[in-house]
Write an enzyme that holds these catalytic residues in place. Structure first.
Site, short mmCIF file in Angstrom:
data_model
loop_
_atom_site.label_atom_id
_atom_site.label_comp_id
_atom_site.label_asym_id
_atom_site.label_seq_id
_atom_site.Cartn_x
_atom_site.Cartn_y
_atom_site.Cartn_z
N GLN A 41 0.80 -1.21 0.00
CA GLN A 41 0.00 0.00 0.00
C GLN A 41 0.84 1.27 0.00
OE1 GLN A 41 -2.69 -1.77 3.30
NE2 GLN A 41 -4.01 -0.36 2.21
N HIS A 61 -1.46 -5.46 -13.10
CA HIS A 61 -0.82 -5.32 -14.41
C HIS A 61 -1.54 -6.13 -15.49
CE1 HIS A 61 3.17 -4.31 -12.14
NE2 HIS A 61 2.35 -3.28 -12.21
N ASP A 74 2.43 0.48 -7.96
CA ASP A 74 3.77 0.52 -8.55
C ASP A 74 4.65 1.57 -7.88
OD1 ASP A 74 2.82 -1.39 -10.26
OD2 ASP A 74 3.10 -0.22 -12.10
N ASN A 189 -1.71 -10.59 8.70
CA ASN A 189 -2.71 -9.55 8.88
C ASN A 189 -4.03 -9.99 8.27
OD1 ASN A 189 -3.53 -6.58 9.36
ND2 ASN A 189 -4.14 -6.97 7.26
N GLU A 190 -5.08 -9.95 9.06
CA GLU A 190 -6.44 -10.24 8.59
C GLU A 190 -6.49 -11.44 7.64
OE1 GLU A 190 -8.31 -6.75 7.01
OE2 GLU A 190 -8.19 -5.65 8.90
N TYR A 332 -13.19 -1.90 12.86
CA TYR A 332 -13.60 -0.62 12.29
C TYR A 332 -15.07 -0.29 12.52
CZ TYR A 332 -9.19 -0.53 9.63
OH TYR A 332 -7.86 -0.49 9.26
N GLU A 399 -5.37 -2.12 14.19
CA GLU A 399 -5.89 -1.19 13.20
C GLU A 399 -7.23 -0.65 13.67
OE1 GLU A 399 -6.28 -2.42 9.10
OE2 GLU A 399 -4.34 -3.43 9.12
#
Length: 494
Positions: A41, A61, A74, A189-190, A332, A399
């Site tokens: 990210q 891509h 990228d 993660n998750e 969240y 998070e």
């Protein structure tokens, strides 16, 4: 219908009453605050200095329209080249630690066990980690945040049991190369998003849609891989390095849609199918019984020779059980959970196995993300559930945050942090829940998976139209910094 509406409004107002006045409780002196990002990210440099291709490189891509606006990672925030600026932002915030993830493909370009280590990749992570330590910031490192090396995906990815050995080799390599600098490790993660969304529903790379089978096989391999990494660290590295290991598991809070026993059962089933799917084998033993029973029975009725939910052997159950030094939570938002009558038995899939009607209240405040509405009281209820279910473990919030469409003045994010942290500090001080860390998502705006750069979670804005990827502090960063320095959400704490 009128009774159900009354019950929904009552439940909502009770929840709202718990969060509409900011707590005057103070966060304990031992409590730590941090901020987080993830490699794909933010890093960019997708093919520089020997890095291999991962599944997000591959899908963006080969199928650019998979992501909104044909965005990709990228360049992203260009943190590969600008990590010192990132650390300066963290120091300005005053955080105690920074949670970031490693790119498996940057460290092992081919991904597979026994393949050569990319020294430049290791050098980047050592430089970043040392820069953090030099500025008094603790590194919290995630080994895997959804970016499987593409060569491993071409061997079948996580549903392939062979992944266990490849991941173990990767984990050992990282512990050897970075373990002298890092004391907090997060294996995955998750994992639900990797498995359910990546192999079941197709909304995350590699975009497979074999729900009710591939997602369960993925989870099975992934949990065993976590346990192997935990034992590798515990047996080979912990005595010299003194670190700790856990897995990050996400859940929303599931609130019963009414006061009925059926809706209460539906809500408990939903959280067991979500957090319990991963938490129970690691913290207690084996998958949640409700998952085992339902999937076994549905598989039998569907004519499968054995359950679609793989079985752990007794030896595996014992090997996996207890492979945690803390419990980590990404949280969240919330859903209401309502009982459903059984669906068509021919329907094979996770949602049918769960069989709960989940929905959000239209009155809950919206964000830029369709899946995220602002429900602060859900965090307090979630950490209380974790404490009760898993015998009051140490909990890290790894998070928590909210999205908007951009801008330096971000009052919604300030209010979000104020109200969620208000519920969290009350859970600690008044309920006795053992939460010791809180991590804001995210340090800066970044690539938000299928939504590209359209949804902004950052405390700092990033100008993605600028080659410099200029960072600018938001108003929420000042607020969060004040909370960290005062340990208080209001002008004067009790």
């Amino acid at each position: 219908m009128k009774l159900r509406f009354f019950l929904l409004v009552t439940v909502f107002l009770v929840g709202l009453d718990k969060s509409n006045s900011t707590s005057k409780n103070k966060f304990p002196d031992y409590f730590k605050f941090g901020a987080a990002t993830a490699s794909y990210q933010v890093e960019g440099a997708w093919n520089e200095d020997g890095k291999g291709e991962n599944i997000w490189d591959h899908i963006t891509h080969t199928n650019p329209t998979y992501v909104e606006n044909e965005d990709n990672g990228d360049v992203a925030c260009d943190s590969y080249h600008k990590y010192k600026e990132d650390v300066a932002m963290l120091k300005d915030l005053g955080v105690d630690y920074y949670r970031f993830s490693l790119s498996w493909s940057r460290i092992l370009p081919y991904g597979v066990a026994g393949s050569p280590v990319n020294k430049l990749g290791i050098e980047y992570y050592r430089n970043l980690t040392q820069e953090l330590l030099d500025n008094g910031i603790e590194p919290m490192v995630t080994l895997f945040h959804w970016d499987t090396p593409e060569p491993l995906q071409e061997l079948g990815g996580w549903p392939n049991p062979e992944m266990e050995e490849h991941y173990a080799y990767y984990a050992r390599t990282v512990f050897e190369q970075l373990g002298d600098l890092v004391k907090i490790w997060l294996t995955f993660n998750e994992p639900k998003q990797t498995c359910l969304e990546g192999y079941g529903k197709g909304v995350k790379a590699p975009a497979f849609t074999t729900t009710g089978m591939a997602d369960y096989k993925c989870t099975h391999t992934l949990i065993k891989s976590h346990a192997k990494a935990y034992h590798i660290y515990d047996e080979e590295f912990k005595s010299k390095q003194g670190g700790r290991v856990g897995m990050v598991i996400d859940t929303v809070w599931f609130e019963p849609a009414s006061g009925s026993e059926k809706d209460a059962e539906a809500a408990e089933r939903a959280i067991q199918f979500t957090y319990g799917w991963y938490g129970n084998p690691i913290i207690l033993e084996n998958y949640p019984q409700v998952m085992i029973d339902r999937i076994d029975e549905r598989s039998k009725q569907q004519g499968f020779a054995q359950s679609r939910l793989p079985k752990f052997s007794e030896e595996e159950v014992n090997y996996i059980k207890g492979t945690y030094d803390f419990v980590a939570l990404n949280m969240y938002t919330a859903n209401y959970a309502e009982w459903k009558e059984e669906t068509d038995i021919s329907d094979v899939g996770y949602d049918s196995d769960l069989n709960v009607h989940l929905f959000m209240d239209d009155s809950w405040e919206e964000s830029a993300s369709s899946w995220l509405r602002v429900v602060p009281w859900g965090l307090r209820k979630t950490v209380n559930w974790l404490s009760k279910t898993y015998n009051n473990p140490e909990i890290f919030i790894t998070e928590n945050g909210v999205s908007d469409r951009g801008g330096i003045d971000d009052p919604q994010r300030i209010n979000f942090y104020r109200e969620y942290l208000s519920n969290l500090v009350d859970a600690i001080v008044e309920d006795g829940v053992n939460v010791t860390r809180y991590t804001a998502w995210s340090l800066m705006d970044n690539f938000e998976w299928g939504s590209g750069y359209s949804e902004k979670f950052g405390l700092y804005s990033v100008d993605f139209s600028s080659p410099e990827r200029t960072r600018t502090k938001k108003a929420s960063a000042d607020y969060y910094s004040q909370v960290i320095s005062t340990r208080c959400l209001v002008d004067s704490c009790e």
